[in-house]
Motif scaffolding. Structure first.
Motif: not given
Length: 471
Positions: A104-115
């Motif tokens: 759940a915590t990793l979902r926040i930074p993972y959101t910005f990895m694609v851009p």
């Protein structure tokens, strides 16, 4: 998060001829695509749709494996005693819940990895990261003398799989036009969720086949390595990066200031959090309540029926979204919470009968209701931000409210996933205090009733007055 048109057109490798109405797709080294505009119908029909579908297919496969890895410990912990491990109930629940906390915590930074890195590139990296928890699991469960601290650390590494959902959903958002985005995201989410069911079905079979009545627990981790490598290869070979996929940190910061984000996050903890939380503890609940049915022998292999829970919950999710389109997401969410409360109470009141099949059927109904709630709650978010957010009420453009909604979807999915940590820990606390899970389940009923009331008060009671309409 919407695709932006690029003013300049580079060298053309493929795609439709340039006209006044379309931008030619520019295929660049590293499988980057410039000038992507999913809203341009001519570009979409001539080349965009097939490219988007190919990326969606491999995204689903990679995310599916993410959910597999995320849920591995839910079934492994049930098998630890047979492998010679002697952990307390409290330690077992920590092993179950730690992957959800980290994921759940990793979902926040993972959101910005694609851009930042590109959808294809990050899918390769995030898939290969799954090798760490799977290989580590295989190594540490091979030795019953492995200390609990190391086991907990390896369980935490499984959180890499939970983070994959956020980056996968963010990536597919950029590929599809608004008119088809809901269905594409629904397929992506459902395909990923099925990983929880497949893990709980396949692992008990794999670790007991040819094991002569014992368990070969390291196989639970090693068996996924070839599929993870296949996912990474497929992403490298067939997926694309989009130059138009831009990060939206400002949109996320603005979304955090919207009260609706926190209301919907609470509701999503109740729906998705229940799904992922109960998926994690269902094998242990079966073993604790009905030990004779924890493992069913089929020839030389063992089968756990726990996989049926996440299976029906995953399959119900897209139908929850479809029903929400007809009767309204808020009404569907209220109905889901009402059903979850009633089913949980019925399960509690029928436990004295000691009927495993009744217990199983009621829990499958609970998973189904949570799946319907997942789809309905997720469907509500873009509509609420388009009609009732502070930005919408102040006259913001549709582009601005869409940015807010896209950012909110990522943040809400992250917050909701904490339910996978909360539910096992509440059950653990109840068992520690009273030697029973009963108090925890009554607490869940109270939470469902509270969430039902919040949803009704905020999105149904004043729907006409605040112009939300059919949310």
């Amino acid at each position: 998060m919407t695709a932006e048109r690029t003013a300049e057109i580079g060298t053309v490798d493929a795609g439709p001829a340039r006209t006044a109405d379309t931008l030619t797709l520019d295929h660049r080294p590293g499988r980057w695509i410039a000038n992507w505009d999913a809203e341009n119908k001519e570009q979409w029909e001539s080349a965009g749709r097939s490219i988007a579908r190919r990326n969606l297919n491999w995204s689903i496969f990679a995310e599916f494996l993410g959910f597999v890895v995320w849920q591995l410990w839910s079934i492994v912990v049930v098998q630890l005693p047979a492998a010679g491990f002697k952990f307390s109930t409290n330690e077992i629940f920590w092993l179950i819940s730690m992957p959800s906390l980290v994921g759940a915590t990793l979902r926040i930074p993972y959101t910005f990895m694609v851009p930042r890195f590109g959808g294809r590139n990050w899918t390769i990296v995030s898939a290969l990261l799954l090798l760490i928890p799977t290989i580590s699991l295989g190594l540490c469960v091979a030795n019953p003398a492995t200390p609990f601290g190391l086991m907990l650390f390896v369980a935490a590494l499984a959180g890499f799989g939970g983070g994959n959902f956020a980056s996968s959903m963010a990536n597919i958002t950029f590929f599809y036009p608004a008119r088809e985005k809901g269905w594409a995201l629904g397929l992506n989410a459902a395909g990923g969720n099925l990983g929880a069911a497949v893990a709980q079905l396949a692992v008990p079979i794999a670790i007991t086949v040819l094991a002569a009545g014992t368990v070969n627990l390291p196989v639970a981790g090693f068996m996924w390595v070839p599929l993870i490598l296949l996912a990474a290869f497929g992403a490298w070979k067939y997926m694309n990066n989009l130059t138009s996929a831009k990060g939206d940190v400002a949109g996320s910061l603005a979304a955090v200031k919207e009260p609706h984000l926190w209301i919907m996050a609470l509701l999503y903890i109740g729906t998705f959090g229940s799904f992922i939380g109960f998926a994690g503890v269902f094998p242990k609940l079966i073993k604790d309540y009905f030990p004779a049915f924890s493992s069913i022998s089929v020839g030389t292999v063992a089968l756990s029926l726990a996989f049926l829970g996440p299976l029906v919950g995953s399959l119900a999710r897209p139908y929850g979204g479809r029903m929400a389109d007809r009767m309204g997401g808020a009404r569907m969410t209220v109905a889901a919470f009402a059903a979850m409360a009633v089913i949980t109470l019925t399960m509690l009141w029928t436990l004295p009968l000691k009927n495993f099949w009744l217990f199983l059927v009621l829990f499958l109904f609970l998973f189904t209701a949570s799946g319907f709630g997942n789809g309905a709650t997720y469907r509500m978010i873009p509509i609420i931000f388009a009609t009732s957010s502070r930005a919408a009420r102040s006259g913001a453009s549709a582009v601005t409210t869409q940015r807010l909604a896209s950012s909110a979807l990522g943040l809400i999915s992250a917050i909701g996933a904490y339910g996978g940590f909360i539910i096992p820990q509440v059950l653990n606390a109840s068992n520690t205090a009273s030697g029973s899970y009963t108090s925890a389940f009554y607490g869940f009923v109270g939470a469902y009733i509270l969430m039902l009331a919040v949803c009704w008060f905020c999105y149904i009671r004043n729907a006409n007055r605040n112009a939300m309409g059919h949310v």
